[in-house]
Design a protein around this motif. Structure first.
Motif, mmCIF file in Angstrom:
data_model
loop_
_atom_site.group_PDB
_atom_site.id
_atom_site.type_symbol
_atom_site.label_atom_id
_atom_site.label_comp_id
_atom_site.label_asym_id
_atom_site.label_seq_id
_atom_site.Cartn_x
_atom_site.Cartn_y
_atom_site.Cartn_z
ATOM 1 N N VAL A 169 -69.602 -37.841 23.334
ATOM 2 C CA VAL A 169 -70.241 -36.557 23.004
ATOM 3 C C VAL A 169 -69.604 -35.429 23.796
ATOM 4 O O VAL A 169 -69.348 -34.334 23.272
ATOM 5 N N LEU A 170 -69.311 -35.701 25.074
ATOM 6 C CA LEU A 170 -68.682 -34.682 25.915
ATOM 7 C C LEU A 170 -67.303 -34.296 25.377
ATOM 8 O O LEU A 170 -66.935 -33.110 25.362
ATOM 9 N N ALA A 171 -66.549 -35.292 24.922
ATOM 10 C CA ALA A 171 -65.215 -35.011 24.388
ATOM 11 C C ALA A 171 -65.322 -34.135 23.137
ATOM 12 O O ALA A 171 -64.575 -33.146 22.983
ATOM 13 N N GLU A 172 -66.239 -34.489 22.252
ATOM 14 C CA GLU A 172 -66.439 -33.699 21.027
ATOM 15 C C GLU A 172 -66.927 -32.289 21.359
ATOM 16 O O GLU A 172 -66.482 -31.298 20.775
ATOM 17 N N LEU A 173 -67.854 -32.229 22.318
ATOM 18 C CA LEU A 173 -68.425 -30.939 22.710
ATOM 19 C C LEU A 173 -67.353 -30.020 23.295
ATOM 20 O O LEU A 173 -67.278 -28.827 22.948
ATOM 21 N N GLU A 174 -66.515 -30.570 24.155
ATOM 22 C CA GLU A 174 -65.471 -29.748 24.772
ATOM 23 C C GLU A 174 -64.418 -29.322 23.755
ATOM 24 O O GLU A 174 -63.879 -28.214 23.838
ATOM 25 N N ASP A 175 -64.142 -30.185 22.779
ATOM 26 C CA ASP A 175 -63.208 -29.797 21.708
ATOM 27 C C ASP A 175 -63.759 -28.620 20.908
ATOM 28 O O ASP A 175 -63.036 -27.682 20.566
ATOM 29 N N ASN A 176 -65.061 -28.685 20.590
ATOM 30 C CA ASN A 176 -65.692 -27.596 19.847
ATOM 31 C C ASN A 176 -65.700 -26.300 20.662
ATOM 32 O O ASN A 176 -65.451 -25.217 20.134
ATOM 33 N N LEU A 177 -65.992 -26.442 21.960
ATOM 34 C CA LEU A 177 -66.000 -25.260 22.829
ATOM 35 C C LEU A 177 -64.597 -24.643 22.916
ATOM 36 O O LEU A 177 -64.437 -23.415 22.904
ATOM 37 N N LYS A 178 -63.606 -25.501 22.974
ATOM 38 C CA LYS A 178 -62.221 -25.025 23.041
ATOM 39 C C LYS A 178 -61.848 -24.259 21.763
ATOM 40 O O LYS A 178 -61.255 -23.173 21.827
ATOM 41 N N THR A 179 -62.226 -24.824 20.626
ATOM 42 C CA THR A 179 -61.943 -24.153 19.349
ATOM 43 C C THR A 179 -62.610 -22.780 19.279
ATOM 44 O O THR A 179 -62.001 -21.798 18.835
ATOM 45 N N LYS A 180 -63.860 -22.729 19.731
ATOM 46 C CA LYS A 180 -64.583 -21.457 19.712
ATOM 47 C C LYS A 180 -63.959 -20.433 20.648
ATOM 48 O O LYS A 180 -63.871 -19.248 20.325
ATOM 49 N N GLU A 181 -63.513 -20.889 21.825
ATOM 50 C CA GLU A 181 -62.884 -19.978 22.772
ATOM 51 C C GLU A 181 -61.582 -19.414 22.213
ATOM 52 O O GLU A 181 -61.282 -18.228 22.380
ATOM 53 N N ILE A 182 -60.825 -20.262 21.522
ATOM 54 C CA ILE A 182 -59.563 -19.798 20.923
ATOM 55 C C ILE A 182 -59.838 -18.762 19.828
ATOM 56 O O ILE A 182 -59.194 -17.710 19.760
ATOM 57 N N GLU A 183 -60.823 -19.071 18.956
ATOM 58 C CA GLU A 183 -61.184 -18.130 17.889
ATOM 59 C C GLU A 183 -61.672 -16.811 18.463
ATOM 60 O O GLU A 183 -61.338 -15.727 17.959
ATOM 61 N N LYS A 184 -62.459 -16.903 19.518
ATOM 62 C CA LYS A 184 -62.997 -15.704 20.168
ATOM 63 C C LYS A 184 -61.866 -14.844 20.733
ATOM 64 O O LYS A 184 -61.862 -13.613 20.589
ATOM 65 N N ALA A 185 -60.905 -15.500 21.360
ATOM 66 C CA ALA A 185 -59.764 -14.761 21.943
ATOM 67 C C ALA A 185 -58.935 -14.093 20.850
ATOM 68 O O ALA A 185 -58.491 -12.942 21.002
#
Length: 892
Positions: free
Chosen positions: A741-757
């Motif tokens: 779950v942590l791996a999936e969660l961090e992947d999603n957070l990473k994707t969101k951070e990239i989109e936000k940037a």
């Protein structure tokens, strides 16, 4: 039962009696589907409303007996006009309405949510937050999360209420201090003379209430200082001007609206007609039997109405398809295909090219930049600007539905027999299916300029009727109903109508005991008509049923109390009735309820000797019932009972279920629970939204995000001082956060951070270009993306170690404080999730708009320190400004 039958002469027996045994035993042993009650009640489809999921327009099962209608000899309708009533004192009263079985269990949240007696223990810091200034800031923070609103169309706004609404009850309220005094009138709620329009709250007061005042830097240039001092003044001036525009009609003496004239002067610009049809591109053609069809624009437009709905449920409905094709064929006779194709078979029609074109156009509009969308909206607003407001008695007031509805296909609600028909004016002809000025009657003041239509033509008629409040009307062709243009919901006329409606419901409190005594006595009367009327009144009062009016053969088969047929009510010994019928908007009403012994006997008598499709109350008409009710109280109709029972039930539920020392979210859950009780009582159900599971999935993901943040803070504490691992508050791991779950969660957070940037980079560049400056280089974005990649590689290394480092170093006290805030946020968010899940099958908006006195909500919010913006949308705040004047002690 023999004793009951002996009381009647032949003249007093129910009409339409049939010989033989009828289906007396069948009504006891079977329901409307022809199945045994015991068997049918065990199935999900026949469970009570609160225990099963039903769609808004649930089709009847094939094996169910087709609903038939027998037209009565006299068909009359009652008037629902809400005329103001004389004032009357308010006294404590209770609702006689009975709940559906399982209603409370179906909508109840956990004990800490709705029961003030069972609340989780709070830490001292949390209690202090609830009582001090901190929660106001926290409320705003909580408001950023997923709301607990009832529907997508009625989401609460995030703005704070104007400061003028937060005032001391006894010093500034226009409401009587107490409504328990029987000698005080209900109608006029003024404890003193109307005050002059109040000035906006001062700057300092506003800052104290918002809790958002931040210290300004002391060393700044003179220009900056002057800007700081001017901005609030301009804002305050604008606010003062907006408030000055509000006509406080409820403060005017004698403003009761019960005279024959509703206005003295009226000036407006008429109605706004939709733009003319734009033909499709030459390469977009529907096909018939595989061949392209070259349609004239008149028949092409109507074909496009259907093409746009190709992927909806409507296009899969046989009735909808038949009605559309029949009307389209009539149009094709006048405007046939130019290439000679003969269209006779609906199954050979292919509207897919049209559908794909419309979808492509939607995608283009969606892809427009914010600036382009803003420009298009500004152009549209400019065209409509003259029609949005009128001048009523010298005041500028907003108009409601000023647009003439463009042509289209009638969709109806539920199993409407005319769905799919072409919508147009009553004077529909093959040459003219759009509503035109010649179809419309304009109502305007005398001596003012007659508005000029925004399309070629002249008005059908221009009248100067001051006794009505509509600005324009016309008749549509599908059901022959009048369409009206009225003022907006927040106008003075609409406000007076709403206030009169709820005052009338409050006045019923003074008469309801006598009415109940009388109809209870009449349940045993020897006169059959009076006995039927008493039984119908029992249902209207106890079950909040609508009175119901007879409808024609070409209308949806919906019924109310007075138009119930024998098939709609099943006897279940020894004292239960099963109601199963289609109510307003073809929403199924299913309820198994225990009734008084005499009511059960009466229904058995009324059904005796009748067929399933015979009227249950064959001697009762809505008009006669309302005339009887009016003998108790001026203007009383069956509709008033529904408003009364909804509001009084709501008030009782709030009084009983609101936790005094709960958090804002716990109180909101209690409010929504009370609203659900009313919605179930009034049968305001809805289908589970298609996006519900998706929405709940996003909320679960967001909850895991909060838990992830908490975990990182805990691990940061452990890295600083391992002793924290032994503290009970921090030793337990967060649930649902294993390594996968942590791996999936961090992947999603990473994707969101990239989109936000990427979005920020694009937005910043657009802003720089608008200011005439050079945009940033791509290298700036690449650098930011590299930083994000590095940060998440570090998080990946920390995974499973039980330790973490924060981006910015923080002392342990700040980390502990952060964990406490996340604990509160997690608790609040879980309550929001519970509330949304509990309300997925219930429509709360209808109750708020039509049946719940808004003063109940306003008083409750003030008494429990809940921002009203969390409950009322901006639309409702505009609709009910008169309700915001009550004090904390006000009761329905």
């Amino acid at each position: 039962m023999s004793g009951d039958v002996a009381m009647f002469s032949d003249d007093d027996r129910p009409l339409n009696s049939k010989s033989a045994t009828s289906a007396r035993n069948g009504h006891v042993a079977q329901n409307g589907n022809g199945r045994s009650v015991e068997a049918s009640l065990s199935e999900d489809d026949d469970l009570p409303l609160s225990q099963t999921t039903r769609t808004k327009s649930e089709p009847m099962t094939p094996d169910r007996r087709a609903l038939k209608r027998k037209k009565p000899a006299h068909v009359e309708s009652s008037s629902d006009d809400d005329t103001p009533l004389a004032s009357s004192p308010a006294k404590p009263a209770r609702s006689a309405a009975v709940r559906m079985p399982g209603a409370i269990e179906a909508t109840m949240t956990h004990a800490p949510v709705a029961n003030g007696k069972k609340k989780a223990q709070k830490s001292k810091a949390t209690v202090e937050d609830d009582e001090g200034k901190a929660p106001k800031k926290k409320v705003k923070q909580e408001d950023q999360e997923e709301g607990s609103g009832d529907s997508d169309d009625d989401k609460p706004i995030k703005k704070k209420a104007p400061a003028k609404r937060k005032r001391k009850a006894k010093e500034e309220s226009d409401v009587d201090e107490s409504f328990s005094d029987d000698d005080k009138p209900v109608k006029r709620r003024q404890a003193k003379k109307p005050a002059a329009p109040k000035k906006p709250a001062t700057k300092s007061v506003a800052k104290e209430e918002s809790g958002s005042e931040a210290p300004k830097p002391k060393k700044r240039g003179a220009k900056a200082k002057s800007e700081d001092s001017e901005a609030p003044q301009k804002k305050g001036k604008k606010k003062e001007e907006e408030e000055a525009e509000i006509y406080r009609w409820w403060e005017q003496n004698g403003q009761d609206g019960d005279g024959s004239d509703k206005w003295q002067t009226l000036e407006h610009s008429g109605v706004y007609f939709p733009p003319a049809y734009e033909p499709l591109p030459a390469n977009v053609k529907m096909k018939y039997d595989g061949k392209p069809v070259d349609l004239p624009q008149e028949s092409e437009e109507v074909a496009g109405f259907y093409g746009a709905l190709l992927e909806t449920e409507h296009a899969r409905d046989q009735t909808f398809n038949k009605n559309f094709f029949d009307d389209w064929l009539k149009l094709l006779k006048k405007y046939p295909p130019r290439n000679g194709v003969k269209i006779t078979n609906f199954s050979l029609c292919d509207f897919r090219p049209m559908f794909e074109h419309f979808e492509a156009e939607k995608a283009k509009k969606k892809a427009l930049t914010a600036a382009e969308k803003k420009e298009l909206k500004a152009a549209k607003d400019a065209l409509e600007a003259p029609y949005t407001h009128c001048v009523l008695d010298g005041r500028k007031e907003k108009v409601g539905n000023f647009r003439v509805e463009p042509p289209g296909l009638f969709r109806g609600r539920g199993d409407h027999p005319k769905k799919g028909a072409l919508k147009a004016s009553r004077s529909l002809s093959v040459k003219n299916y759009r509503v035109r000025p010649e179809d419309i009657t304009i109502n305007i003041g005398q001596g003012v300029p007659i508005p000029v239509p925004n399309m070629t033509g002249k008005w059908k008629e221009v009248v100067h009727d001051r006794t009505v409040t509509w600005l324009a009307n016309w008749t549509e062709n599908v059901n022959g109903n009048y369409k009206y243009v009225f003022l907006a919901a927040g106008s003075s006329i609409k406000g007076q109508s709403d206030m009169s409606k709820f005052e009338k419901a409050r006045e019923l409190k003074n008469y309801v005991d006598r009415i109940r005594q009388d109809y209870t006595a009449d349940l045993k009367t020897k006169v059959m008509a009076d006995r039927q009327r008493a039984t119908a009144m029992y249902f209207i009062d106890r079950l909040a049923l609508r009175a119901g009016n007879e409808k024609g053969e070409d209308e949806a088969d919906t019924v109310g109390c007075c138009s119930l047929r024998c098939e709609h009510v099943t006897l279940l010994p020894p004292d239960q009735l099963v109601f199963d019928f289609l109510g307003k908007d073809s929403i199924r009403y299913y309820n198994q309820v225990t009734v008084d012994e005499q009511v059960y006997k009466n229904i058995r008598i009324f059904k005796e000797g009748k067929e399933d499709d015979d009227q249950l109350f064959d001697r009762v008409q809505t008009s006669g019932l309302n005339k009887h009710l009016a003998s108790y109280m001026k203007g009383l109709t069956a509709k008033v009972f529904r408003t009364y029972n909804a509001s009084i039930t709501f008030q009782q539920q709030l009084d009983q279920g609101t936790p005094e020392s709960g958090t804002v979210q716990e109180k909101l859950n209690a409010y929504n629970h009370a609203n659900r009780m009313v919605a179930i009582l009034c049968n305001h159900q809805r289908a589970v939204p298609k996006t519900h599971e998706q929405s709940m999935g996003k909320m679960r993901e967001k909850l895991r995000g909060f838990k992830y943040e908490r975990m990182k803070l805990r691990h940061a504490l452990f890295a600083i001082d391992p002793k924290y691992k032994k503290k009970k508050k921090y030793m337990d791991d967060e649930s649902d956060l294993d390594d996968d779950v942590l791996a999936e969660l961090e992947d999603n957070l990473k994707t969101k951070e990239i989109e936000k940037a990427e979005k920020k980079f694009q937005k910043d560049n657009e802003k720089l270009v608008d200011e005439g400056k050079e945009p940033q280089q791509e290298s700036v974005l690449k650098t930011k993306l590299k930083e994000i990649e590095a940060e998440f590689k570090r998080l990946e290394k920390e995974r499973g170690t039980g330790k973490a480092t924060l981006k910015k170093e923080r002392p342990t006290e700040k980390i502990e404080e952060g964990i406490d805030k996340l604990d509160e946020k997690i608790k609040t968010f879980k309550l929001q999730m519970e509330d949304r899940e509990a309300g997925k099958e219930v429509a709360l908006g209808t109750s708020k708009i039509n049946y719940l006195d808004p003063r109940i909500t306003a008083a409750w919010c003030k008494a429990h320190d809940v921002p009203i913006e969390k409950i009322f949308s901006k639309t409702l705040l505009v609709k009910f400004p008169w309700a915001m004047e009550v004090d904390t002690e006000w009761k329905f």
